[in-house]
Design a protein around this motif. Structure first.
Motif, PDB file in Angstrom:
ATOM      1  N   GLN A   5      17.527  16.505   0.970  1.00  0.00           N
ATOM      2  CA  GLN A   5      17.516  15.093   0.576  1.00  0.00           C
ATOM      3  C   GLN A   5      16.112  14.514   0.681  1.00  0.00           C
ATOM      4  OE1 GLN A   5      20.637  14.513   3.526  1.00  0.00           O
ATOM      5  NE2 GLN A   5      21.723  13.256   2.006  1.00  0.00           N
ATOM      6  N   VAL A   6      15.389  14.875   1.736  1.00  0.00           N
ATOM      7  CA  VAL A   6      14.009  14.405   1.904  1.00  0.00           C
ATOM      8  C   VAL A   6      13.153  14.924   0.757  1.00  0.00           C
ATOM      9  CG1 VAL A   6      11.952  14.533   3.363  1.00  0.00           C
ATOM     10  CG2 VAL A   6      14.193  14.168   4.397  1.00  0.00           C
ATOM     11  N   GLU A   7      13.339  16.171   0.374  1.00  0.00           N
ATOM     12  CA  GLU A   7      12.579  16.741  -0.736  1.00  0.00           C
ATOM     13  C   GLU A   7      12.872  15.995  -2.039  1.00  0.00           C
ATOM     14  OE1 GLU A   7      11.737  20.993  -2.995  1.00  0.00           O
ATOM     15  OE2 GLU A   7      13.331  20.875  -1.512  1.00  0.00           O
ATOM     16  N   MET A   8      14.155  15.762  -2.333  1.00  0.00           N
ATOM     17  CA  MET A   8      14.534  15.059  -3.560  1.00  0.00           C
ATOM     18  C   MET A   8      13.985  13.632  -3.576  1.00  0.00           C
ATOM     19  SD  MET A   8      16.813  12.567  -4.874  1.00  0.00           S
ATOM     20  CE  MET A   8      18.071  12.389  -3.635  1.00  0.00           C
ATOM     21  N   LEU A   9      14.125  12.925  -2.466  1.00  0.00           N
ATOM     22  CA  LEU A   9      13.628  11.546  -2.395  1.00  0.00           C
ATOM     23  C   LEU A   9      12.101  11.510  -2.466  1.00  0.00           C
ATOM     24  CD1 LEU A   9      16.027  10.159   0.350  1.00  0.00           C
ATOM     25  CD2 LEU A   9      15.913   9.380  -2.038  1.00  0.00           C
ATOM     26  N   SER A  10      11.429  12.453  -1.817  1.00  0.00           N
ATOM     27  CA  SER A  10       9.967  12.505  -1.856  1.00  0.00           C
ATOM     28  C   SER A  10       9.471  12.677  -3.282  1.00  0.00           C
ATOM     29  CB  SER A  10       9.440  13.648  -0.982  1.00  0.00           C
ATOM     30  OG  SER A  10       9.759  13.422   0.372  1.00  0.00           O
ATOM     31  N   LYS A  11      10.087  13.581  -4.024  1.00  0.00           N
ATOM     32  CA  LYS A  11       9.701  13.798  -5.420  1.00  0.00           C
ATOM     33  C   LYS A  11       9.966  12.561  -6.261  1.00  0.00           C
ATOM     34  CE  LYS A  11      10.201  18.809  -5.415  1.00  0.00           C
ATOM     35  NZ  LYS A  11      11.006  19.947  -5.865  1.00  0.00           N
ATOM     36  N   LEU A  12      11.109  11.914  -6.042  1.00  0.00           N
ATOM     37  CA  LEU A  12      11.456  10.711  -6.785  1.00  0.00           C
ATOM     38  C   LEU A  12      10.481   9.576  -6.488  1.00  0.00           C
ATOM     39  CD1 LEU A  12      13.492   9.251  -8.639  1.00  0.00           C
ATOM     40  CD2 LEU A  12      14.842   8.757  -6.590  1.00  0.00           C
ATOM     41  N   PHE A  13      10.200   9.350  -5.213  1.00  0.00           N
ATOM     42  CA  PHE A  13       9.255   8.301  -4.818  1.00  0.00           C
ATOM     43  C   PHE A  13       7.870   8.586  -5.379  1.00  0.00           C
ATOM     44  CE2 PHE A  13      12.535   6.677  -2.328  1.00  0.00           C
ATOM     45  CZ  PHE A  13      12.143   5.619  -1.517  1.00  0.00           C
ATOM     46  N   GLN A  14       7.430   9.854  -5.305  1.00  0.00           N
ATOM     47  CA  GLN A  14       6.097  10.214  -5.797  1.00  0.00           C
ATOM     48  C   GLN A  14       6.003  10.021  -7.310  1.00  0.00           C
ATOM     49  OE1 GLN A  14       3.592  10.557  -4.011  1.00  0.00           O
ATOM     50  NE2 GLN A  14       2.055  11.714  -5.089  1.00  0.00           N
ATOM     51  N   GLU A  15       7.087  10.305  -8.009  1.00  0.00           N
ATOM     52  CA  GLU A  15       7.106  10.102  -9.465  1.00  0.00           C
ATOM     53  C   GLU A  15       6.939   8.628  -9.815  1.00  0.00           C
ATOM     54  OE1 GLU A  15      10.620   9.966 -12.751  1.00  0.00           O
ATOM     55  OE2 GLU A  15      10.570  11.759 -11.496  1.00  0.00           O
ATOM     56  N   LYS A  16       7.623   7.765  -9.072  1.00  0.00           N
ATOM     57  CA  LYS A  16       7.587   6.327  -9.361  1.00  0.00           C
ATOM     58  C   LYS A  16       6.370   5.622  -8.773  1.00  0.00           C
ATOM     59  CE  LYS A  16      11.627   6.114 -11.437  1.00  0.00           C
ATOM     60  NZ  LYS A  16      11.788   5.618 -12.806  1.00  0.00           N
ATOM     61  N   LEU A  17       5.889   6.114  -7.621  1.00  0.00           N
ATOM     62  CA  LEU A  17       4.797   5.449  -6.898  1.00  0.00           C
ATOM     63  C   LEU A  17       3.751   6.481  -6.476  1.00  0.00           C
ATOM     64  CD1 LEU A  17       7.237   3.517  -4.585  1.00  0.00           C
ATOM     65  CD2 LEU A  17       5.980   2.484  -6.469  1.00  0.00           C
ATOM     66  N   PRO A  18       3.031   7.070  -7.418  1.00  0.00           N
ATOM     67  CA  PRO A  18       2.093   8.150  -7.083  1.00  0.00           C
ATOM     68  C   PRO A  18       1.102   7.766  -5.987  1.00  0.00           C
ATOM     69  CG  PRO A  18       2.241   7.841  -9.462  1.00  0.00           C
ATOM     70  CD  PRO A  18       2.988   6.714  -8.830  1.00  0.00           C
ATOM     71  N   ASN A  61       0.818  -1.213   0.000  1.00  0.00           N
ATOM     72  CA  ASN A  61       0.000   0.000   0.000  1.00  0.00           C
ATOM     73  C   ASN A  61       0.852   1.264   0.000  1.00  0.00           C
ATOM     74  OD1 ASN A  61      -1.444  -2.238   1.707  1.00  0.00           O
ATOM     75  ND2 ASN A  61      -3.019  -1.064   0.650  1.00  0.00           N
ATOM     76  N   PHE A  62       1.950   1.223   0.728  1.00  0.00           N
ATOM     77  CA  PHE A  62       2.860   2.358   0.811  1.00  0.00           C
ATOM     78  C   PHE A  62       4.294   1.867   0.739  1.00  0.00           C
ATOM     79  CE2 PHE A  62      -0.909   4.028   2.876  1.00  0.00           C
ATOM     80  CZ  PHE A  62      -0.988   5.309   2.343  1.00  0.00           C
ATOM     81  N   VAL A  63       5.152   2.717   0.205  1.00  0.00           N
ATOM     82  CA  VAL A  63       6.593   2.510   0.271  1.00  0.00           C
ATOM     83  C   VAL A  63       7.135   3.748   0.974  1.00  0.00           C
ATOM     84  CG1 VAL A  63       8.735   2.201  -1.007  1.00  0.00           C
ATOM     85  CG2 VAL A  63       6.636   1.144  -1.842  1.00  0.00           C
ATOM     86  N   SER A  64       7.734   3.537   2.138  1.00  0.00           N
ATOM     87  CA  SER A  64       8.164   4.668   2.940  1.00  0.00           C
ATOM     88  C   SER A  64       9.642   4.974   2.789  1.00  0.00           C
ATOM     89  CB  SER A  64       7.876   4.412   4.427  1.00  0.00           C
ATOM     90  OG  SER A  64       6.505   4.529   4.669  1.00  0.00           O
ATOM     91  N   ILE A  65       9.918   6.256   2.678  1.00  0.00           N
ATOM     92  CA  ILE A  65      11.283   6.753   2.787  1.00  0.00           C
ATOM     93  C   ILE A  65      11.614   6.608   4.259  1.00  0.00           C
ATOM     94  CG2 ILE A  65      12.741   8.803   2.617  1.00  0.00           C
ATOM     95  CD1 ILE A  65      10.539   9.821   0.556  1.00  0.00           C
ATOM     96  N   ALA A  66      12.507   5.715   4.581  1.00  0.00           N
ATOM     97  CA  ALA A  66      12.831   5.455   5.986  1.00  0.00           C
ATOM     98  C   ALA A  66      14.225   5.985   6.290  1.00  0.00           C
ATOM     99  CB  ALA A  66      12.747   3.960   6.283  1.00  0.00           C
ATOM    100  N   ASP A  67      14.269   7.105   6.975  1.00  0.00           N
ATOM    101  CA  ASP A  67      15.553   7.670   7.402  1.00  0.00           C
ATOM    102  C   ASP A  67      15.995   6.924   8.652  1.00  0.00           C
ATOM    103  OD1 ASP A  67      17.782   9.214   7.760  1.00  0.00           O
ATOM    104  OD2 ASP A  67      16.700  10.965   8.505  1.00  0.00           O
ATOM    105  N   SER A  68      16.257   5.651   8.477  1.00  0.00           N
ATOM    106  CA  SER A  68      16.556   4.773   9.604  1.00  0.00           C
ATOM    107  C   SER A  68      17.855   5.142  10.314  1.00  0.00           C
ATOM    108  CB  SER A  68      16.598   3.319   9.142  1.00  0.00           C
ATOM    109  OG  SER A  68      17.464   3.189   8.027  1.00  0.00           O
ATOM    110  N   ASN A  69      18.760   5.828   9.626  1.00  0.00           N
ATOM    111  CA  ASN A  69      20.006   6.278  10.265  1.00  0.00           C
ATOM    112  C   ASN A  69      19.856   7.659  10.883  1.00  0.00           C
ATOM    113  OD1 ASN A  69      21.273   3.963   9.319  1.00  0.00           O
ATOM    114  ND2 ASN A  69      21.952   4.948   7.445  1.00  0.00           N
TER     115      ASN A  69
END
Length: 123
Positions: free
Chosen positions: A50-63, A35-43
């Motif tokens: 970086q969060v902005e860039m990854l959010s845009k990338l994830f949203q592009e691939k997995l709207p 249902n969701f793929v989460s950007i996990a800043d586990s470290n």
């Protein structure tokens, strides 16, 4: 279908190159039924840009199937969660806990997040 919802946490993103992230997201988009793929800043080592860039990338691939999980190792969990919400225009699932309690340094505090959300979305 048993009615479960699944959130795949894409961990340790700060240590993975962008090309590898793109390849993995392509595989997830084509073969995963979560249902969701989460950007996990586990470290706990991502910053707002970086969060902005990854959010845009994830949203592009997995709207509309993007989540965010922020560790508080550098006291950035709350700020990064807000960055993810604002970048994704609210189409996001985020993790938080009461008082930010969690393993290691904790995660985004729910009470802070609720205050932000009530101010942002009730005007």
């Amino acid at each position: 279908d048993k009615g479960f919802e699944v959130d795949l946490l894409f961990m340790a993103l700060s240590s993975i190159g962008k090309e590898d992230v793109v390849k993995a997201l392509d595989v997830i988009a084509n073969k995963c039924r979560c249902n969701f793929v989460s950007i996990a800043d586990s470290n706990g080592s991502l910053y707002g840009q970086q969060v902005e860039m990854l959010s845009k990338l994830f949203q592009e691939k997995l709207p509309n199937h993007v989540g965010f999980y922020g560790s508080n190792a550098q006291c950035m969990a709350y700020a990064n969660t807000i960055q993810a919400i604002c970048t994704l225009e609210g189409a996001v699932m985020v993790n938080s806990s009461i008082l930010g309690l969690g393993c290691s340094a904790g995660i985004t505090p729910t009470e802070n997040l609720l205050l932000f959300l009530s101010l942002r979305f009730t005007r």
